[in-house]
Design an enzyme around this catalytic site. Structure first.
Site, PDB file in Angstrom:
ATOM      1  N   HIS A 128     102.535  69.596  -2.526  1.00 52.18           N
ATOM      2  CA  HIS A 128     102.148  70.075  -3.855  1.00 52.18           C
ATOM      3  C   HIS A 128     103.016  69.380  -4.905  1.00 52.18           C
ATOM      4  O   HIS A 128     104.196  69.121  -4.676  1.00 52.18           O
ATOM      5  CB  HIS A 128     102.311  71.588  -3.932  1.00 52.18           C
ATOM      6  CG  HIS A 128     101.672  72.171  -5.155  1.00 52.18           C
ATOM      7  ND1 HIS A 128     102.264  72.109  -6.394  1.00 52.18           N
ATOM      8  CD2 HIS A 128     100.470  72.774  -5.332  1.00 52.18           C
ATOM      9  CE1 HIS A 128     101.457  72.669  -7.274  1.00 52.18           C
ATOM     10  NE2 HIS A 128     100.365  73.089  -6.665  1.00 52.18           N
ATOM     11  N   SER A 180      93.930  74.472 -13.148  1.00 49.04           N
ATOM     12  CA  SER A 180      93.263  75.352 -14.123  1.00 49.04           C
ATOM     13  C   SER A 180      91.797  75.621 -13.778  1.00 49.04           C
ATOM     14  O   SER A 180      90.955  75.747 -14.663  1.00 49.04           O
ATOM     15  CB  SER A 180      93.400  74.788 -15.542  1.00 49.04           C
ATOM     16  OG  SER A 180      94.775  74.733 -15.913  1.00 49.04           O
ATOM     17  N   ASN A 206      96.414  79.521  -3.962  1.00 45.55           N
ATOM     18  CA  ASN A 206      97.841  79.207  -3.841  1.00 45.55           C
ATOM     19  C   ASN A 206      98.592  80.171  -4.758  1.00 45.55           C
ATOM     20  O   ASN A 206      98.623  79.972  -5.971  1.00 45.55           O
ATOM     21  CB  ASN A 206      98.082  77.747  -4.251  1.00 45.55           C
ATOM     22  CG  ASN A 206      99.563  77.397  -4.273  1.00 45.55           C
ATOM     23  OD1 ASN A 206     100.410  78.174  -3.830  1.00 45.55           O
ATOM     24  ND2 ASN A 206      99.884  76.219  -4.799  1.00 45.55           N
ATOM     25  N   TRP A 207      99.178  81.180  -4.142  1.00 44.64           N
ATOM     26  CA  TRP A 207      99.851  82.209  -4.946  1.00 44.64           C
ATOM     27  C   TRP A 207     101.170  81.715  -5.524  1.00 44.64           C
ATOM     28  O   TRP A 207     101.773  82.399  -6.341  1.00 44.64           O
ATOM     29  CB  TRP A 207     100.105  83.455  -4.102  1.00 44.64           C
ATOM     30  CG  TRP A 207      98.883  84.181  -3.629  1.00 44.64           C
ATOM     31  CD1 TRP A 207      97.574  83.796  -3.773  1.00 44.64           C
ATOM     32  CD2 TRP A 207      98.851  85.432  -2.928  1.00 44.64           C
ATOM     33  NE1 TRP A 207      96.743  84.734  -3.210  1.00 44.64           N
ATOM     34  CE2 TRP A 207      97.493  85.739  -2.688  1.00 44.64           C
ATOM     35  CE3 TRP A 207      99.839  86.312  -2.469  1.00 44.64           C
ATOM     36  CZ2 TRP A 207      97.103  86.905  -2.014  1.00 44.64           C
ATOM     37  CZ3 TRP A 207      99.457  87.461  -1.795  1.00 44.64           C
ATOM     38  CH2 TRP A 207      98.103  87.752  -1.580  1.00 44.64           C
ATOM     39  N   LYS A 208     101.648  80.568  -5.058  1.00 43.26           N
ATOM     40  CA  LYS A 208     102.962  80.044  -5.482  1.00 43.26           C
ATOM     41  C   LYS A 208     104.021  81.143  -5.281  1.00 43.26           C
ATOM     42  O   LYS A 208     103.888  81.918  -4.329  1.00 43.26           O
ATOM     43  CB  LYS A 208     102.884  79.515  -6.918  1.00 43.26           C
ATOM     44  CG  LYS A 208     101.734  78.498  -7.072  1.00 43.26           C
ATOM     45  CD  LYS A 208     101.753  77.732  -8.356  1.00 43.26           C
ATOM     46  CE  LYS A 208     100.572  76.760  -8.374  1.00 43.26           C
ATOM     47  NZ  LYS A 208     100.549  75.929  -9.579  1.00 43.26           N
ATOM     48  N   GLU A 210     104.466  70.446  -7.419  1.00 42.12           N
ATOM     49  CA  GLU A 210     105.705  71.167  -7.754  1.00 42.12           C
ATOM     50  C   GLU A 210     106.797  70.841  -6.738  1.00 42.12           C
ATOM     51  O   GLU A 210     107.973  70.737  -7.080  1.00 42.12           O
ATOM     52  CB  GLU A 210     105.421  72.682  -7.815  1.00 42.12           C
ATOM     53  CG  GLU A 210     104.617  73.032  -9.063  1.00 42.12           C
ATOM     54  CD  GLU A 210     103.679  74.211  -8.929  1.00 42.12           C
ATOM     55  OE1 GLU A 210     103.806  74.998  -7.965  1.00 42.12           O
ATOM     56  OE2 GLU A 210     102.786  74.345  -9.794  1.00 42.12           O
ATOM     57  N   GLY A 270      98.359  74.673 -14.347  1.00 42.86           N
ATOM     58  CA  GLY A 270      98.975  75.748 -15.109  1.00 42.86           C
ATOM     59  C   GLY A 270      98.963  75.509 -16.611  1.00 42.86           C
ATOM     60  O   GLY A 270      99.642  76.211 -17.361  1.00 42.86           O
ATOM     61  N   GLY A 283      95.474  78.219  -8.458  1.00 42.87           N
ATOM     62  CA  GLY A 283      96.784  78.822  -8.706  1.00 42.87           C
ATOM     63  C   GLY A 283      96.632  80.134  -9.448  1.00 42.87           C
ATOM     64  O   GLY A 283      96.318  81.169  -8.865  1.00 42.87           O
ATOM     65  N   GLY A 284      96.820  80.100 -10.763  1.00 37.29           N
ATOM     66  CA  GLY A 284      96.816  81.318 -11.574  1.00 37.29           C
ATOM     67  C   GLY A 284      95.624  82.231 -11.330  1.00 37.29           C
ATOM     68  O   GLY A 284      95.776  83.451 -11.234  1.00 37.29           O
ATOM     69  N   GLU A 334      94.914  67.308  -7.426  1.00 38.73           N
ATOM     70  CA  GLU A 334      95.426  68.171  -8.481  1.00 38.73           C
ATOM     71  C   GLU A 334      96.115  67.304  -9.536  1.00 38.73           C
ATOM     72  O   GLU A 334      97.292  66.945  -9.373  1.00 38.73           O
ATOM     73  CB  GLU A 334      96.449  69.160  -7.911  1.00 38.73           C
ATOM     74  CG  GLU A 334      95.883  70.058  -6.839  1.00 38.73           C
ATOM     75  CD  GLU A 334      96.653  71.365  -6.724  1.00 38.73           C
ATOM     76  OE1 GLU A 334      96.008  72.418  -6.777  1.00 38.73           O
ATOM     77  OE2 GLU A 334      97.895  71.341  -6.612  1.00 38.73           O
TER      78      GLU A 334
HETATM   79  P1  13P Z   1      96.571  76.519 -11.645  1.00 34.40           P
HETATM   80  O1  13P Z   1      95.230  76.927 -11.078  1.00 34.40           O
HETATM   81  O2  13P Z   1      97.411  77.679 -12.052  1.00 34.40           O
HETATM   82  O3  13P Z   1      96.429  75.463 -12.672  1.00 34.40           O
HETATM   83  O4  13P Z   1      97.366  75.842 -10.411  1.00 34.40           O
HETATM   84  C1  13P Z   1      96.743  74.885  -9.652  1.00 34.40           C
HETATM   85  C2  13P Z   1      97.589  74.610  -8.475  1.00 34.40           C
HETATM   86  O5  13P Z   1      98.671  74.065  -8.585  1.00 34.40           O
HETATM   87  C3  13P Z   1      97.084  75.032  -7.167  1.00 34.40           C
HETATM   88  O6  13P Z   1      97.858  74.523  -6.128  1.00 34.40           O
END
Ligand code: 13P
Length: 256
Positions: free
Chosen positions: A96, A214, A10-12, A98, A174, A235-236, A168
């Site tokens: 998600h 994470s 997930n590149w956000k 967010e 994050g 994510g990251g 999640e």
């Molecule tokens: P991180 O891997 O950056 O913690 O993000 C997880 C995430 O929200 C994937 O959708």
């Protein structure tokens, strides 16, 4: 029931279409012709067309990060399931945390998207998870159960095998804080019990439940070794080929 691992990036809101090219080339070069682990990248809408072209001849799949539940019309700024399918998108991340926290999405509004996705042959990656306050109040399972039940209301039993969930924990996203292997397994197993109640045990055993929060090469093996952890939503660590490929390698080792 053996479930193939799914590692989804997930590149956000990161990377221009130009920047996406290098990362996708590196992913293709390393895992583009294997299919022991399913790999999916979920770039922003602006990169979907470009990435779709780049992965066309590979085993890498394309996902989107959101969509509107409506088919078409006066919804400025929104994108429909059909528009995603037209770009050969296979998966769509829905609900998600967010989007729940920053854009007011609720179990009910996400449910409409989940149903629209599956009716358009998109595989939903439905995200659920508790906040830190909820965990500390001992409400984790209660919160996650109602997210599963409400977000998947009226989900067609005939399409359960195309459903993906992503657990999640909000406090792990994050932050560098990961759920322990045991914490993840406890919630994943409970989610599968709820899915069994909704769809029957056999159907529930086909659903992949990803962990997100994470996840990185250093902790992926332990999480993926849990019996109900069927992959990761990253994510990251999906933004560099080194980290993303490291997690895919951990999944490949775990599945062999
Ligand atoms: P991180 O891997 O950056 O913690 O993000 C997880 C995430 O929200 C994937 O959708």
């Amino acid at each position: 029931m053996s479930r193939k691992y799914l590692i989804a990036g997930n590149w956000k809101m990161n990377k221009t279409a130009t920047e996406a090219v290098d990362l996708v080339h590196e992913i293709n070069a390393s895992v583009g012709s294997q299919n022991s682990v399913q790999v999916c990248v979920c770039p922003p809408f602006t990169s979907l067309a470009k990435v779709s072209e780049l992965i066309e001849q590979t085993e890498v799949f394309l996902g989107a990060q959101n969509m509107n539940a409506e088919a078409s019309g006066a919804f400025t700024g929104e994108v429909s399931a059909e528009m995603l399918r037209d770009l050969y998108v296979s998966f769509v991340i829905l609900g998600h945390s967010e989007r729940r926290q920053l854009y007011g999405e609720t179990n009910e509004s996400i449910n409409r998207k989940v149903l629209a996705a599956i009716h358009n042959n998109l595989k939903p990656i439905y995200c659920i998870g508790e906040t830190l306050e909820e965990r500390e109040a001992g409400q984790t399972l209660e919160v996650v159960r109602s997210q599963v039940r409400q977000g998947l209301a009226d989900y067609p039993a005939s399409s359960v095998e195309h459903l993906i969930l992503a657990y999640e924990p909000v406090w792990a996203i994050g932050t560098g804080k990961t759920a322990t292997d045991e914490m993840a397994q406890e919630v994943h197993a409970d989610i599968r019990v709820v899915l069994s109640e909704m769809f029957g045990e056999s159907a529930a055993s086909t659903v992949r439940i990803l962990y997100g929060g994470s996840m990185k090469p250093e902790n992926a093996a332990g999480l993926l070794a849990q019996p109900d952890v069927d992959g990761g939503l990253i994510g990251g660590a999906s933004l560099t080929s080194r980290a993303f490929l490291g997690i895919i390698e951990a999944a490949t080792t775990a599945s062999s």
